[in-house]
Design an enzyme around this catalytic site. Structure first.
Site, PDB file in Angstrom:
ATOM      1  CG  ASP A  10      -0.536  -0.188   2.430  1.00  0.00           C
ATOM      2  OD1 ASP A  10       0.819  -0.543   2.620  1.00  0.00           O
ATOM      3  OD2 ASP A  10      -0.546   0.005   3.637  1.00  0.00           O
ATOM      4  CG  HIS A 240       6.916   0.009  10.039  1.00  0.00           C
ATOM      5  ND1 HIS A 240       6.444  -0.448  12.393  1.00  0.00           N
ATOM      6  CD2 HIS A 240       6.674   1.449  10.261  1.00  0.00           C
ATOM      7  CE1 HIS A 240       6.439   0.898  12.047  1.00  0.00           C
ATOM      8  NE2 HIS A 240       6.690   1.882  11.410  1.00  0.00           N
TER       9      HIS A 240
HETATM   10  C1  BDR Z   1       2.641  -0.194   8.647  1.00  0.00           C
HETATM   11  O1  BDR Z   1       1.371   0.676   8.298  1.00  0.00           O
HETATM   12  C2  BDR Z   1       1.508   1.362   7.517  1.00  0.00           C
HETATM   13  O2  BDR Z   1       1.968   2.882   8.124  1.00  0.00           O
HETATM   14  C3  BDR Z   1       3.256   1.068   7.332  1.00  0.00           C
HETATM   15  O3  BDR Z   1       3.077   1.303   5.500  1.00  0.00           O
HETATM   16  C4  BDR Z   1       3.797  -0.479   7.173  1.00  0.00           C
HETATM   17  O4  BDR Z   1       3.083  -1.359   6.896  1.00  0.00           O
HETATM   18  C5  BDR Z   1       3.641   0.153   9.488  1.00  0.00           C
HETATM   19  O5  BDR Z   1       2.324  -0.363  10.794  1.00  0.00           O
HETATM   20 CA    CA Z   2       3.045  -0.475   4.529  1.00  0.00          CA
END
Ligand code: BDR
Ligand code: CA
Length: 317
Positions: A10, A240
């Protein structure tokens, strides 16, 4: 050995870092980008995947997927984390592109069917597309080599509620379907990703050694760093999604615990990933001993991951 992967994504600022890291890693072959709502709408995330193809000079197949969670009401998009456009409100060009004639779930099914036992799914957004693939063709659980996902919080608190991580919270029923399927899952959640924090100086160094690709990533990460520094007290921003890619490249950078995950699918705790470690306790409800398919990452060498990102992306144009 090269790892063939599908990235379900995403994009998203850290998604952009992850896709770039995978692209420039000799250990990884990207078979396609499947898109999902999450940080932005699915239309925007699909455009952003195309923009990343243009940035990287790649031509990965892009298959658009779910725009809504399977059951629950959708959450608002987190424009205060990733900007309205998912890339920190930085201007960029979406090139003309044609998405695959099939949707994300069918792309996943067909790709896994063609190469059984060879392809790892790497979801770094809500798990809606993966659950949809399982729903349409349960044999994907046997055909996949495994799943390495960014999501959840097994032994730590959440980032969108006291207990929930954003990707799981955005489609909790989908996540439960994925965790209860009979495949091997590596969960790269907040247990480790909150310990992989890139300082602004590192993003700047990346921009200097890689003006085009690193420069764009550094530019979009400015917005993201503002969020992490001002509201969460980090000295930089959490990478992340690249941490899940780093697991594929070098799992020796992680320590894991074995068990199962059950997802809370309603109520204020929606999106909680309850981790039960195999063989640790005997609980009255047999559900807690019913599977042992999850390796939960609980230890990480964060500095080494930052170094991996720098050395891999620093060589990009
Ligand atoms: C996840 O949530 C999204 O905001 C980031 O892309 C990552 O995949 C972190 O909690
Ligand atoms: Ca993500």
């Amino acid at each position: 050995m090269t790892h063939a992967i599908i990235i379900d994504t995403d994009p998203g600022i850290d998604d952009a870092f992850a896709i770039a890291l995978a692209h420039y890693s000799p250990a990884i072959e990207i078979l396609g980008l499947t898109t999902v709502f999450g940080n932005v709408s699915v239309a925007q995330s699909t455009d952003n995947a195309a923009a990343l193809n243009a940035l990287l000079g790649s031509d990965y197949p892009i298959a658009a997927g779910c725009g809504l969670p399977l059951q629950q009401a959708p959450n608002d998009f987190p424009d205060f984390v990733h900007g309205h456009n998912g890339f920190g409100d930085v201007d960029y060009t979406v090139p003309p592109y044609t998405a695959q004639p099939v949707d994300a779930a069918d792309f996943i099914i067909e790709t896994l069917r063609a190469r059984p036992g060879e392809v790892t799914l790497v979801p770094i957004g809500p798990l809606s597309n993966i659950a949809m693939a399982l729903h349409r063709e349960p044999r994907v659980a046997q055909w996949a080599k495994g799943v390495v996902l960014m999501g959840g919080a097994g032994t730590v608190g959440g980032n969108v509620s006291p207990v929930a991580e954003a990707n799981i919270w955005n489609d909790a029923a989908a996540a439960q379907k994925v965790f209860e399927a009979s495949w091997e899952i590596v969960m790269v959640g907040l247990d480790v990703t909150h310990r992989v924090v890139m300082p602004r100086t590192a993003a700047q160094a990346l921009a200097e050694s890689s003006p085009k690709v690193g420069g764009f990533l550094a530019e979009i990460s400015d917005f993201y760093a503002n969020f992490y520094e001002s509201t969460r007290g980090f000295a930089g921003f959490c990478v992340h999604d690249p941490t899940a890619i780093a697991y594929i490249i070098d799992p020796s950078l992680f320590g894991t615990r074995r068990g199962l995950v059950e997802v809370t699918t309603s109520g204020p705790g929606i999106g909680q990933t309850i981790f039960a470690e195999t063989g640790k306790e005997e609980y009255p409800d047999p559900i807690w001993a019913s599977r042992s398919n999850v390796s939960l990452c609980t230890e990480v060498q964060g500095d080494d991951i930052l170094e991996l990102i720098q050395s891999t992306l620093g060589a990009a144009p």
